[in-house]
Design a protein around this motif. Structure first.
Motif, PDB file in Angstrom:
ATOM      1  N   PHE A 363      -3.934 -12.795   7.153  1.00  0.00           N
ATOM      2  CA  PHE A 363      -3.999 -11.403   7.571  1.00  0.00           C
ATOM      3  C   PHE A 363      -4.489 -10.602   6.373  1.00  0.00           C
ATOM      4  N   VAL A 364      -5.023  -9.443   6.613  1.00  0.00           N
ATOM      5  CA  VAL A 364      -5.526  -8.587   5.533  1.00  0.00           C
ATOM      6  C   VAL A 364      -4.642  -7.360   5.438  1.00  0.00           C
ATOM      7  N   LYS A 365      -4.023  -7.186   4.277  1.00  0.00           N
ATOM      8  CA  LYS A 365      -3.104  -6.062   4.093  1.00  0.00           C
ATOM      9  C   LYS A 365      -3.049  -5.709   2.613  1.00  0.00           C
ATOM     10  N   PRO A 366      -3.838  -4.710   2.177  1.00  0.00           N
ATOM     11  CA  PRO A 366      -3.827  -4.346   0.759  1.00  0.00           C
ATOM     12  C   PRO A 366      -2.462  -3.929   0.235  1.00  0.00           C
ATOM     13  N   SER A 367      -1.600  -3.428   1.117  1.00  0.00           N
ATOM     14  CA  SER A 367      -0.286  -2.967   0.670  1.00  0.00           C
ATOM     15  C   SER A 367       0.769  -4.065   0.661  1.00  0.00           C
ATOM     16  N   ALA A 368       0.424  -5.278   1.088  1.00  0.00           N
ATOM     17  CA  ALA A 368       1.400  -6.373   1.149  1.00  0.00           C
ATOM     18  C   ALA A 368       2.013  -6.625  -0.228  1.00  0.00           C
ATOM     19  N   ARG A 369       3.320  -6.858  -0.247  1.00  0.00           N
ATOM     20  CA  ARG A 369       4.029  -7.098  -1.501  1.00  0.00           C
ATOM     21  C   ARG A 369       5.002  -8.261  -1.335  1.00  0.00           C
ATOM     22  N   GLY A 370       5.247  -8.967  -2.446  1.00  0.00           N
ATOM     23  CA  GLY A 370       6.103 -10.136  -2.415  1.00  0.00           C
ATOM     24  C   GLY A 370       7.566  -9.782  -2.246  1.00  0.00           C
ATOM     25  N   SER A 371       8.358 -10.788  -1.824  1.00  0.00           N
ATOM     26  CA  SER A 371       9.785 -10.544  -1.619  1.00  0.00           C
ATOM     27  C   SER A 371      10.551 -11.849  -1.466  1.00  0.00           C
ATOM     28  N   PHE A 372      11.838 -11.794  -1.790  1.00  0.00           N
ATOM     29  CA  PHE A 372      12.797 -12.819  -1.394  1.00  0.00           C
ATOM     30  C   PHE A 372      13.601 -12.259  -0.230  1.00  0.00           C
ATOM     31  N   SER A 373      13.804 -13.042   0.807  1.00  0.00           N
ATOM     32  CA  SER A 373      14.637 -12.650   1.936  1.00  0.00           C
ATOM     33  C   SER A 373      15.774 -13.655   2.075  1.00  0.00           C
ATOM     34  N   GLY A 374      16.923 -13.166   2.534  1.00  0.00           N
ATOM     35  CA  GLY A 374      18.050 -14.048   2.787  1.00  0.00           C
ATOM     36  C   GLY A 374      18.990 -14.226   1.627  1.00  0.00           C
ATOM     37  N   LEU A 375      18.795 -13.471   0.549  1.00  0.00           N
ATOM     38  CA  LEU A 375      19.651 -13.631  -0.627  1.00  0.00           C
ATOM     39  C   LEU A 375      21.068 -13.105  -0.386  1.00  0.00           C
ATOM     40  N   THR A 376      22.043 -13.854  -0.897  1.00  0.00           N
ATOM     41  CA  THR A 376      23.423 -13.379  -0.968  1.00  0.00           C
ATOM     42  C   THR A 376      23.925 -13.636  -2.384  1.00  0.00           C
ATOM     43  N   GLY A 377      25.129 -13.189  -2.645  1.00  0.00           N
ATOM     44  CA  GLY A 377      25.709 -13.407  -3.962  1.00  0.00           C
ATOM     45  C   GLY A 377      26.038 -14.852  -4.266  1.00  0.00           C
ATOM     46  N   ALA A 498       7.093  -8.218  10.502  1.00  0.00           N
ATOM     47  CA  ALA A 498       7.976  -7.049  10.580  1.00  0.00           C
ATOM     48  C   ALA A 498       7.790  -6.115   9.394  1.00  0.00           C
ATOM     49  N   ASN A 499       7.335  -6.650   8.260  1.00  0.00           N
ATOM     50  CA  ASN A 499       7.208  -5.845   7.043  1.00  0.00           C
ATOM     51  C   ASN A 499       5.914  -5.054   6.953  1.00  0.00           C
ATOM     52  N   ALA A 500       4.987  -5.258   7.878  1.00  0.00           N
ATOM     53  CA  ALA A 500       3.663  -4.646   7.749  1.00  0.00           C
ATOM     54  C   ALA A 500       3.748  -3.121   7.578  1.00  0.00           C
ATOM     55  N   LYS A 501       4.508  -2.449   8.424  1.00  0.00           N
ATOM     56  CA  LYS A 501       4.617  -0.992   8.323  1.00  0.00           C
ATOM     57  C   LYS A 501       5.442  -0.584   7.104  1.00  0.00           C
ATOM     58  N   VAL A 502       6.427  -1.395   6.764  1.00  0.00           N
ATOM     59  CA  VAL A 502       7.255  -1.082   5.602  1.00  0.00           C
ATOM     60  C   VAL A 502       6.421  -1.094   4.333  1.00  0.00           C
ATOM     61  N   TRP A 503       5.499  -2.062   4.219  1.00  0.00           N
ATOM     62  CA  TRP A 503       4.622  -2.111   3.032  1.00  0.00           C
ATOM     63  C   TRP A 503       3.814  -0.823   2.893  1.00  0.00           C
ATOM     64  N   ASP A 504       3.300  -0.325   4.011  1.00  0.00           N
ATOM     65  CA  ASP A 504       2.536   0.926   3.963  1.00  0.00           C
ATOM     66  C   ASP A 504       3.415   2.080   3.492  1.00  0.00           C
TER      67      ASP A 504
END
Length: 535
Positions: A363-377, A498-504
């Motif tokens: 997909f093409v998304k200039p605003s895309a950013r990396g992330s970790f999901s599912g982390l807990t302590g 799901a993150n596409a709009k959040v990145w923007d």
């Protein structure tokens, strides 16, 4: 007298050269690094003169280490990083500022507009290319809109062409590099219609002539000979961009052949001999001319091994300390920790969108950013480490699954292929057999095969690949693990969708925060200036 070929791979951060014999044996290599400049977080540039100097030093070192007399090198070719804009003054041949790289994000707004208003769709049936922020056409449009004076009297090259220009004085490119900018892919030439769609028809004078990869670009000049150690008059063949050259270097020459590069970028390529039915998936990836009657359908993740580089730079000190205590090399220790961590990284999923220009495939998304999901302590650094290894593999699967071609075997290349643990993770995540060819400089080997075909050492790309490519390792998928990974991969895709709009939203907020910080800093500086002393 032997027949030796020099292949040069002008990578994004390392310029490499290698001498090969007819059997594809790598006799020696030279490598020199070049720094990437980021004047702002979303920018990525290189000093073009430094790139040439690094290439020249790599050539000199490769020749010196080979034990081959330079007069025995019968052909030279160059491959290199694609996209971006490498502007030279057409009259003097001098760079017009730094090169703008493929990882640059300044044209991100143009890309967003092109996808939103149908521009990309309107040209895709001709080009088979889905542009992203670092695409040449997008950067040229940005420059035409913002720096039109820089384009006056200029020719834009690609990285390999810049190196070749310094070797021969030739200002040209080939269909593979040009194709990512947008050409008539079937006809392999510039398209006035496509340039008009991009809005760069007004600056089309900067586009260089297109030559076939096996055409002679020129011969080594006296100045280049003195600088590199090559013999003046040695023929230099036009060559291909790194995606197709690396594909060739691992043996991707026939329809259905597939490669995945685990390097600075993560590149997935599948060979086809039929572009008559259109290009799938729509509006993303590239369709790149390869052999005389084949094309490469390719998807390219912007950031692959740099995800691990970043993690180790920021959080690797503890791993390094543990490795020293255990008397182990760092990467041997890392693989031991990965094997001791359950598959799925105990629910941690990593998305490796760390490039300043966001993501470009599948997909093409200039605003895309990396992330970790599912982390807990309860999670630790080993979970995060394994999540990065798996996350890169999910990204490769995301690209491969989007190409509607049946692929049973994937040829793995790039630095990531050196890790047996990572190779098995790729096999299990992809659910496909992984094979690893011998060698390391596959871009340079592909360039050498192109030069070999041009000079008559080989009759065709297929003959050159068959003569030079040897498979040294194989990995079969554990299908029970593949079933587990498929569930996790489904979650991986759902998270990024799901993150596409959040990145923007984050991009807008980040720019406002940066503007506030700059204004605050300026105000603070103004209030701390000393009062003038009255005289």
């Amino acid at each position: 007298m032997g027949e030796y070929i020099l292949g040069i791979d002008a990578g994004t951060s390392v310029l490499k050269a290698a001498v090969f014999d007819r059997a594809g044996t790598e006799l020696s290599r030279g490598a020199h690094s070049v720094g990437i400049d980021s004047p702002e977080p979303h920018l990525a540039e290189e000093d073009m003169d430094q790139v040439w100097e690094a290439a020249a030093d790599a050539i000199k070192d490769a020749i010196a280490g080979s034990g081959v007399d330079a007069s025995e090198i019968v052909a030279v070719s160059v491959t290199g990083q694609g996209d971006g804009v490498w502007l030279v003054d057409s009259a003097t041949g001098r760079p017009k500022g730094p090169a703008i790289l493929w990882t640059d994000g300044r044209a991100g707004g143009i890309i967003d507009d092109w996808y939103a208003n149908g521009t990309v769709t309107s040209q895709f049936a001709i080009t088979g290319t889905g542009p992203y922020a670092g695409t040449t056409s997008a950067v040229l449009r940005w420059r035409a809109d913002n720096e039109p004076e820089v384009l006056e009297g200029a020719t834009t090259l690609w990285c390999k062409d810049w190196v070749e220009f310094n070797l021969t004085g030739d200002l040209s490119t080939d269909p593979s590099d040009a194709s990512l900018s947008g050409i008539d892919t079937a006809g392999r030439q510039w398209s006035k219609q496509v340039n008009t769609i991009w809005g760069i028809d007004r600056v089309s004078h900067v586009l260089p002539p297109i030559k076939a990869p096996t055409d002679v670009a020129g011969t080594v000049t006296d100045a280049a000979s003195e600088r590199t150690g090559l013999v003046a008059g040695t023929p230099v063949y036009k060559g291909q961009m790194d995606i197709t050259a690396s594909s060739l270097g691992v043996g991707v020459v026939r329809p259905g052949d597939c490669m995945a590069v685990i390097g600075t970028a993560g590149i997935v390529t599948v060979c086809t001999d039929d572009v008559s039915k259109g290009f799938e998936p729509q509006d993303v990836g590239w369709t790149i001319p390869h052999g005389p009657d084949t094309w490469i359908r390719a998807m390219g993740m912007n950031s692959c091994t740099p995800n691990l580089d970043w993690f180790l730079r920021e959080f690797g000190a503890a791993f390094q300390a543990d490795a020293e205590v255990a008397g182990q090399a760092l990467f041997a220790h890392l693989e031991e920790r990965i094997l001791a961590t359950p598959i799925g990284a105990r629910g941690v999923i990593f998305h490796g969108y760390l490039a300043p220009g966001g993501e470009r495939a599948p997909f093409v998304k200039p605003s895309a950013r990396g992330s970790f999901s599912g982390l807990t302590g309860t999670h630790d650094r080993s979970d995060m480490l394994r999540a990065i290894y798996e996350g890169v593999a999910y990204g490769i699967r995301d690209c491969l699954d989007s190409i509607p071609t049946e692929v049973q075997t994937v040829r793995l290349a790039g630095g990531g292929a050196n890790s047996a643990v990572w190779c098995q993770i790729f096999a299990d995540v992809l659910g496909r057999r992984i094979i690893v060819p011998a060698g390391s400089e596959f871009g340079a080997k592909g360039a050498a095969i192109v030069a070999g075909v041009g000079s008559g050492v080989y009759a065709s790309y297929a003959e050159g690949a068959d003569a030079t490519v040897e498979i040294v390792r194989e990995y079969e998928p554990d299908l029970e693990k593949t079933a587990v990974y498929t569930e996790l991969f489904t979650a991986y895709r759902a998270i990024r969708e799901a993150n596409a709009k959040v990145w923007d939203q984050l991009q807008v907020a980040t720019r406002k925060a940066a503007a506030y910080a700059a204004a605050t800093k300026q105000q603070a500086g103004a209030t701390t200036q000393p009062e003038p002393i009255a005289v």
